[in-house]
Scaffold this active site. Structure first.
Site, PDB file in Angstrom:
ATOM      1  N   GLY A  45     -45.492 -26.344  -8.299  1.00  0.00           N
ATOM      2  CA  GLY A  45     -46.640 -26.429  -9.201  1.00  0.00           C
ATOM      3  C   GLY A  45     -47.019 -25.035  -9.660  1.00  0.00           C
ATOM      4  O   GLY A  45     -46.753 -24.056  -8.961  1.00  0.00           O
ATOM      5  N   GLN A  50     -52.493 -18.568 -12.932  1.00  0.00           N
ATOM      6  CA  GLN A  50     -51.482 -17.831 -12.164  1.00  0.00           C
ATOM      7  C   GLN A  50     -50.541 -17.016 -13.037  1.00  0.00           C
ATOM      8  O   GLN A  50     -49.787 -16.186 -12.528  1.00  0.00           O
ATOM      9  CB  GLN A  50     -50.651 -18.799 -11.316  1.00  0.00           C
ATOM     10  CG  GLN A  50     -51.455 -19.453 -10.208  1.00  0.00           C
ATOM     11  CD  GLN A  50     -50.577 -20.354  -9.370  1.00  0.00           C
ATOM     12  OE1 GLN A  50     -50.336 -21.496  -9.732  1.00  0.00           O
ATOM     13  NE2 GLN A  50     -50.075 -19.836  -8.260  1.00  0.00           N
ATOM     14  N   CYS A  98     -48.624 -20.967  -1.708  1.00  0.00           N
ATOM     15  CA  CYS A  98     -49.022 -20.726  -3.093  1.00  0.00           C
ATOM     16  C   CYS A  98     -48.221 -19.553  -3.634  1.00  0.00           C
ATOM     17  O   CYS A  98     -48.090 -18.533  -2.953  1.00  0.00           O
ATOM     18  CB  CYS A  98     -50.521 -20.407  -3.134  1.00  0.00           C
ATOM     19  SG  CYS A  98     -51.135 -20.097  -4.788  1.00  0.00           S
ATOM     20  N   LEU A  99     -47.718 -19.702  -4.867  1.00  0.00           N
ATOM     21  CA  LEU A  99     -46.909 -18.627  -5.443  1.00  0.00           C
ATOM     22  C   LEU A  99     -47.712 -17.343  -5.635  1.00  0.00           C
ATOM     23  O   LEU A  99     -47.135 -16.263  -5.687  1.00  0.00           O
ATOM     24  CB  LEU A  99     -46.300 -19.077  -6.787  1.00  0.00           C
ATOM     25  CG  LEU A  99     -45.285 -20.214  -6.711  1.00  0.00           C
ATOM     26  CD1 LEU A  99     -44.811 -20.597  -8.106  1.00  0.00           C
ATOM     27  CD2 LEU A  99     -44.108 -19.857  -5.817  1.00  0.00           C
ATOM     28  N   HIS A 140     -53.987 -29.133  -5.282  1.00  0.00           N
ATOM     29  CA  HIS A 140     -53.805 -27.682  -5.128  1.00  0.00           C
ATOM     30  C   HIS A 140     -53.847 -26.983  -6.494  1.00  0.00           C
ATOM     31  O   HIS A 140     -54.538 -25.976  -6.664  1.00  0.00           O
ATOM     32  CB  HIS A 140     -52.467 -27.405  -4.413  1.00  0.00           C
ATOM     33  CG  HIS A 140     -52.145 -25.951  -4.261  1.00  0.00           C
ATOM     34  ND1 HIS A 140     -52.130 -25.307  -3.046  1.00  0.00           N
ATOM     35  CD2 HIS A 140     -51.839 -24.998  -5.180  1.00  0.00           C
ATOM     36  CE1 HIS A 140     -51.841 -24.024  -3.238  1.00  0.00           C
ATOM     37  NE2 HIS A 140     -51.641 -23.818  -4.520  1.00  0.00           N
ATOM     38  N   GLU A 141     -53.135 -27.555  -7.468  1.00  0.00           N
ATOM     39  CA  GLU A 141     -53.105 -26.940  -8.803  1.00  0.00           C
ATOM     40  C   GLU A 141     -54.453 -27.079  -9.504  1.00  0.00           C
ATOM     41  O   GLU A 141     -54.898 -26.175 -10.204  1.00  0.00           O
ATOM     42  CB  GLU A 141     -51.986 -27.559  -9.660  1.00  0.00           C
ATOM     43  CG  GLU A 141     -50.583 -27.355  -9.111  1.00  0.00           C
ATOM     44  CD  GLU A 141     -50.288 -25.932  -8.700  1.00  0.00           C
ATOM     45  OE1 GLU A 141     -50.757 -24.988  -9.362  1.00  0.00           O
ATOM     46  OE2 GLU A 141     -49.611 -25.752  -7.672  1.00  0.00           O
ATOM     47  N   HIS A 144     -56.772 -24.442  -8.631  1.00  0.00           N
ATOM     48  CA  HIS A 144     -56.534 -23.183  -9.347  1.00  0.00           C
ATOM     49  C   HIS A 144     -57.351 -23.094 -10.634  1.00  0.00           C
ATOM     50  O   HIS A 144     -57.904 -22.043 -10.952  1.00  0.00           O
ATOM     51  CB  HIS A 144     -55.055 -23.026  -9.709  1.00  0.00           C
ATOM     52  CG  HIS A 144     -54.221 -22.414  -8.630  1.00  0.00           C
ATOM     53  ND1 HIS A 144     -54.437 -21.150  -8.132  1.00  0.00           N
ATOM     54  CD2 HIS A 144     -53.156 -22.892  -7.942  1.00  0.00           C
ATOM     55  CE1 HIS A 144     -53.546 -20.876  -7.195  1.00  0.00           C
ATOM     56  NE2 HIS A 144     -52.756 -21.929  -7.057  1.00  0.00           N
TER      57      HIS A 144
HETATM   58 NI    NI Z   1     -51.179 -22.159  -5.736  1.00  0.00          NI
END
Ligand code: NI
Length: 188
Positions: A45, A50, A98-99, A140-141, A144
């Site tokens: 995701g 991000q 998380c990226l 989760h997304e 963000h």
């Molecule tokens: Ni994340």
């Protein structure tokens, strides 16, 4: 085009995001770039903040989980201006990463069933229900685009334990095999 992923500590990850409309410039290109960026970083995701854009947009592709969770086969989607209208059920824990926060994984509790309204990439309005891991990835997304990170949901003790790691991420003192932008990186 692979875009740099914004690291923990950057204010854009905390900003209130804005809805977009059909006139948003080069949205197709942005969505393609986000998929390319996510695949390159082996994520499932990616949300617009991000990659530095403060808009209500995120993408998911849970293909890497499909081997263990067959219902995630083909779970590749674009969510534009989403609203989670309902979250239900007994909270369950899942180990999230998380990226934007490489090298940290922690168990996070979330409710298992959600109802979400959103526009897809063709601007069709949808209302859908998801559960389990699909819901988890969406939650989760979605966080963000609300300026929330999974580390916010940890216990005070856990937060204390990862504090210095988070600081190192913000400074760029980490090894990561994809392109990132670090808010506190001092050029040498
Ligand atoms: Ni994340």
């Amino acid at each position: 085009m692979i875009l740099p992923i914004v690291a923990y500590g950057d204010p854009v990850l905390r900003k209130e995001t804005e809805e977009i409309d059909k006139d948003y410039p080069d949205l197709d290109i942005l969505i393609n770039d986000m998929f390319e960026t996510m695949y390159n970083a082996q994520g499932v995701g990616l949300a617009a903040p991000q990659i530095g854009k403060s808009i209500r947009l995120f993408i998911v592709d849970a293909e890497p989980f499909a081997e263990d969770e067959p219902e995630l086969e083909g779970f590749k989607k674009v969510f534009i201006n989403p609203i989670i209208v309902e979250e239900e059920g007994k909270e369950w824990k899942f180990n999230e990463g998380c990226l934007s926060i490489p090298g940290i994984r922690e168990d996070v509790s979330r409710k298992p069933d959600i109802t979400i309204e959103y526009y897809d990439e063709n601007w069709n309005l949808k209302e859908e229900k998801y559960s389990g891991l699909a819901a988890r990835i969406i939650q989760h997304e979605y966080d963000h685009i609300e300026g929330i990170l999974f580390t916010d949901k940890l216990s005070p003790l856990k937060k204390q334990l990862i504090k210095s790691k988070l600081n190192n991420i913000a400074k760029g003192n980490i090894k990561v095999n994809y392109r990132m932008r670090f808010p506190l990186l001092k050029s040498k």
